[in-house]
Write a protein that holds these residues in place. Structure first.
Motif, PDB file in Angstrom:
ATOM      1  N   THR A 236       0.838  -1.199   0.000  1.00  0.00           N
ATOM      2  CA  THR A 236       0.000   0.000   0.000  1.00  0.00           C
ATOM      3  C   THR A 236       0.874   1.251   0.000  1.00  0.00           C
ATOM      4  OG1 THR A 236      -0.136  -0.249   2.368  1.00  0.00           O
ATOM      5  CG2 THR A 236      -2.049  -0.960   1.104  1.00  0.00           C
ATOM      6  N   THR A 237       2.126   1.135   0.400  1.00  0.00           N
ATOM      7  CA  THR A 237       3.015   2.293   0.519  1.00  0.00           C
ATOM      8  C   THR A 237       4.007   2.425  -0.630  1.00  0.00           C
ATOM      9  OG1 THR A 237       3.013   1.589   2.819  1.00  0.00           O
ATOM     10  CG2 THR A 237       4.373   3.489   2.288  1.00  0.00           C
ATOM     11  N   PHE A 238       4.464   1.299  -1.169  1.00  0.00           N
ATOM     12  CA  PHE A 238       5.549   1.327  -2.163  1.00  0.00           C
ATOM     13  C   PHE A 238       5.099   0.865  -3.543  1.00  0.00           C
ATOM     14  CE2 PHE A 238       7.758   0.978   1.862  1.00  0.00           C
ATOM     15  CZ  PHE A 238       8.778   1.903   1.712  1.00  0.00           C
ATOM     16  N   SER A 239       5.703   1.481  -4.565  1.00  0.00           N
ATOM     17  CA  SER A 239       5.431   1.047  -5.935  1.00  0.00           C
ATOM     18  C   SER A 239       6.722   1.012  -6.732  1.00  0.00           C
ATOM     19  CB  SER A 239       4.468   2.011  -6.634  1.00  0.00           C
ATOM     20  OG  SER A 239       3.224   2.009  -6.010  1.00  0.00           O
ATOM     21  N   MET A 240       6.637   0.284  -7.868  1.00  0.00           N
ATOM     22  CA  MET A 240       7.720   0.336  -8.833  1.00  0.00           C
ATOM     23  C   MET A 240       7.152   1.029 -10.065  1.00  0.00           C
ATOM     24  SD  MET A 240       9.947  -2.745 -10.384  1.00  0.00           S
ATOM     25  CE  MET A 240       8.834  -3.497 -11.522  1.00  0.00           C
ATOM     26  N   MET A 241       7.879   1.981 -10.617  1.00  0.00           N
ATOM     27  CA  MET A 241       7.351   2.689 -11.781  1.00  0.00           C
ATOM     28  C   MET A 241       8.458   3.261 -12.648  1.00  0.00           C
ATOM     29  SD  MET A 241       6.131   6.315 -10.203  1.00  0.00           S
ATOM     30  CE  MET A 241       5.761   6.977 -11.795  1.00  0.00           C
ATOM     31  N   GLU A 242       8.045   3.705 -13.828  1.00  0.00           N
ATOM     32  CA  GLU A 242       8.977   4.393 -14.724  1.00  0.00           C
ATOM     33  C   GLU A 242       8.864   5.885 -14.476  1.00  0.00           C
ATOM     34  OE1 GLU A 242       8.090   3.301 -18.712  1.00  0.00           O
ATOM     35  OE2 GLU A 242       8.922   1.291 -18.456  1.00  0.00           O
ATOM     36  N   LEU A 243      10.014   6.537 -14.446  1.00  0.00           N
ATOM     37  CA  LEU A 243      10.045   7.956 -14.122  1.00  0.00           C
ATOM     38  C   LEU A 243      10.923   8.666 -15.155  1.00  0.00           C
ATOM     39  CD1 LEU A 243       9.255   9.781 -11.642  1.00  0.00           C
ATOM     40  CD2 LEU A 243      11.509   9.247 -10.726  1.00  0.00           C
ATOM     41  N   ASP A 244      10.381   9.708 -15.789  1.00  0.00           N
ATOM     42  CA  ASP A 244      11.219  10.475 -16.725  1.00  0.00           C
ATOM     43  C   ASP A 244      12.300  11.190 -15.928  1.00  0.00           C
ATOM     44  OD1 ASP A 244       9.646   9.753 -18.817  1.00  0.00           O
ATOM     45  OD2 ASP A 244       8.359  11.520 -18.681  1.00  0.00           O
ATOM     46  N   ALA A 245      13.555  11.140 -16.416  1.00  0.00           N
ATOM     47  CA  ALA A 245      14.640  11.841 -15.715  1.00  0.00           C
ATOM     48  C   ALA A 245      14.314  13.336 -15.685  1.00  0.00           C
ATOM     49  CB  ALA A 245      15.945  11.602 -16.447  1.00  0.00           C
ATOM     50  N   LEU A 246      14.522  13.967 -14.541  1.00  0.00           N
ATOM     51  CA  LEU A 246      14.268  15.413 -14.442  1.00  0.00           C
ATOM     52  C   LEU A 246      15.413  16.148 -15.145  1.00  0.00           C
ATOM     53  CD1 LEU A 246      13.185  15.812 -10.694  1.00  0.00           C
ATOM     54  CD2 LEU A 246      11.850  15.086 -12.674  1.00  0.00           C
ATOM     55  N   PRO A 247      15.134  17.294 -15.767  1.00  0.00           N
ATOM     56  CA  PRO A 247      16.182  18.025 -16.493  1.00  0.00           C
ATOM     57  C   PRO A 247      17.419  18.287 -15.633  1.00  0.00           C
ATOM     58  CG  PRO A 247      14.041  18.960 -16.960  1.00  0.00           C
ATOM     59  CD  PRO A 247      13.806  17.908 -15.912  1.00  0.00           C
TER      60      PRO A 247
ATOM     61  N   SER B 130      25.622   8.238  -8.754  1.00  0.00           N
ATOM     62  CA  SER B 130      26.316   8.486  -7.499  1.00  0.00           C
ATOM     63  C   SER B 130      26.214   9.970  -7.108  1.00  0.00           C
ATOM     64  CB  SER B 130      27.750   8.018  -7.674  1.00  0.00           C
ATOM     65  OG  SER B 130      28.608   8.698  -6.824  1.00  0.00           O
ATOM     66  N   GLU B 131      26.385  10.856  -8.086  1.00  0.00           N
ATOM     67  CA  GLU B 131      26.259  12.292  -7.796  1.00  0.00           C
ATOM     68  C   GLU B 131      24.826  12.663  -7.395  1.00  0.00           C
ATOM     69  OE1 GLU B 131      29.622  14.145 -10.831  1.00  0.00           O
ATOM     70  OE2 GLU B 131      27.647  13.653 -11.575  1.00  0.00           O
TER      71      GLU B 131
ATOM     72  N   TRP C 244      18.790  16.437 -13.658  1.00  0.00           N
ATOM     73  CA  TRP C 244      19.584  15.223 -13.483  1.00  0.00           C
ATOM     74  C   TRP C 244      20.497  14.961 -14.688  1.00  0.00           C
ATOM     75  CZ3 TRP C 244      15.209  11.333 -11.628  1.00  0.00           C
ATOM     76  CH2 TRP C 244      14.705  11.784 -10.415  1.00  0.00           C
ATOM     77  N   TYR C 245      20.209  15.606 -15.828  1.00  0.00           N
ATOM     78  CA  TYR C 245      20.959  15.302 -17.048  1.00  0.00           C
ATOM     79  C   TYR C 245      22.455  15.536 -16.827  1.00  0.00           C
ATOM     80  CZ  TYR C 245      16.384  15.901 -19.396  1.00  0.00           C
ATOM     81  OH  TYR C 245      15.069  15.823 -19.762  1.00  0.00           O
TER      82      TYR C 245
ATOM     83  N   ARG D  12      19.482  13.098 -21.249  1.00  0.00           N
ATOM     84  CA  ARG D  12      18.182  13.594 -21.691  1.00  0.00           C
ATOM     85  C   ARG D  12      17.401  12.387 -22.253  1.00  0.00           C
ATOM     86  NH1 ARG D  12      16.431  18.486 -23.548  1.00  0.00           N
ATOM     87  NH2 ARG D  12      18.413  19.373 -22.932  1.00  0.00           N
ATOM     88  N   ASP D  13      16.100  12.327 -22.006  1.00  0.00           N
ATOM     89  CA  ASP D  13      15.217  11.245 -22.491  1.00  0.00           C
ATOM     90  C   ASP D  13      15.417   9.901 -21.783  1.00  0.00           C
ATOM     91  OD1 ASP D  13      14.185  13.009 -24.339  1.00  0.00           O
ATOM     92  OD2 ASP D  13      15.576  12.368 -25.919  1.00  0.00           O
TER      93      ASP D  13
END
Ligand code: ADP
Length: 217
Positions: free
Chosen positions: A146-157, A165-166, A159-160, A198-199
């Motif tokens: 009920t608390t955790f999920s696995m999902m696909e997440l677009d990288a935030l700009p 590690s960083e 983060w590019y 990116r992407d």
């Protein structure tokens, strides 16, 4: 291990799509419907298609259902038929019986007589689509609890160009990156040196609220 065997009763839109998908996934699928045309149309795609009334216990007893892994009861509005066939397949010892229902009352009755799971396809699809409209793709996530999920997440700009590690997403957001996808390529179990481009799409496990926030960032 042999192929899994399923029986689908009723070939309306729901029953038919379940039967075809199971067959496509390599399962043995037996279908039963009293409509000749529906049986004829599906016959070449499933293991065995039988024209019969599902309330005809005598015919059902000839089908060798005893060792099946699961039964799907999709005969629509006919509650009496759904009840009868649920009782019958449970008596035969089929371990997993899933029934399609339309109302809470039907759900209650079918559970009472032994259905392991009931589904409301129209209602559930409506909820999923509405959630998607409101929250983007968040509800395409696989719910792990009920608390955790696995999902696909677009990288935030922001983060590019940085390595995992960083970014230290584990410490910052309490999420685990288990894979990175880019243009159809999937890098499973990326190292700390993996650079996010990116992407890129990150496959992550984390808390629902965090994932929802990141998704709508
Ligand atoms: P959906 O809403 O998924 O399209 P329907 O309620 O329209 O489902 O379809 C129910 C299916 O079940 C139909 O194909 C119908 O022929 C079949 N069916 C209904 N009652 C019986 C019965 N007693 N025996 C066999 N098949 C049945």
């Amino acid at each position: 291990m042999g192929k899994k065997e399923f029986v689908v009763f009723g070939l309306g839109r729901f029953g038919k799509s379940v039967a075809l998908t199971l067959a496509d996934s390599g399962c043995e699928v037996l279908v039963v419907d009293d409509n000749e045309e529906k049986i004829h149309d599906i016959a070449e795609y499933v293991t065995y298609a039988v024209k019969a009334d599902v309330t005809d216990a005598e015919t059902l007893s000839t089908l060798g259902l005893r060792n099946f892994d699961g039964a799907i009861i999709a005969i629509g509005e006919n509650l009496e038929a759904s009840v009868l066939v649920t009782i019958l397949v449970k008596e035969l010892g089929i371990p997993y019986v899933l029934a399609k229902v339309q109302t809470d009352t039907q759900a209650k009755v079918l559970k009472k007589v032994g259905a392991d799971m009931v589904v409301f396809p129209e209602k559930e699809t409506g909820i999923r689509i509405a959630n998607k409209l409101v929250h983007g793709n968040f509800f395409d996530a696989i719910e792990l609890s009920t608390t955790f999920s696995m999902m696909e997440l677009d990288a935030l700009p922001e983060w590019y160009g940085k390595t995992l590690s960083e970014l230290d997403l584990r410490a910052k957001y309490d999420i685990n990156v288990i894979g990175v996808k880019n243009r159809g390529k999937f890098n499973f179990n990326p190292t700390a040196e993996e650079i996010i481009d990116r992407d890129d799409i990150l496959v992550v496990i984390g808390r629902n609220e965090t994932l929802s926030q990141l998704q709508n960032h």
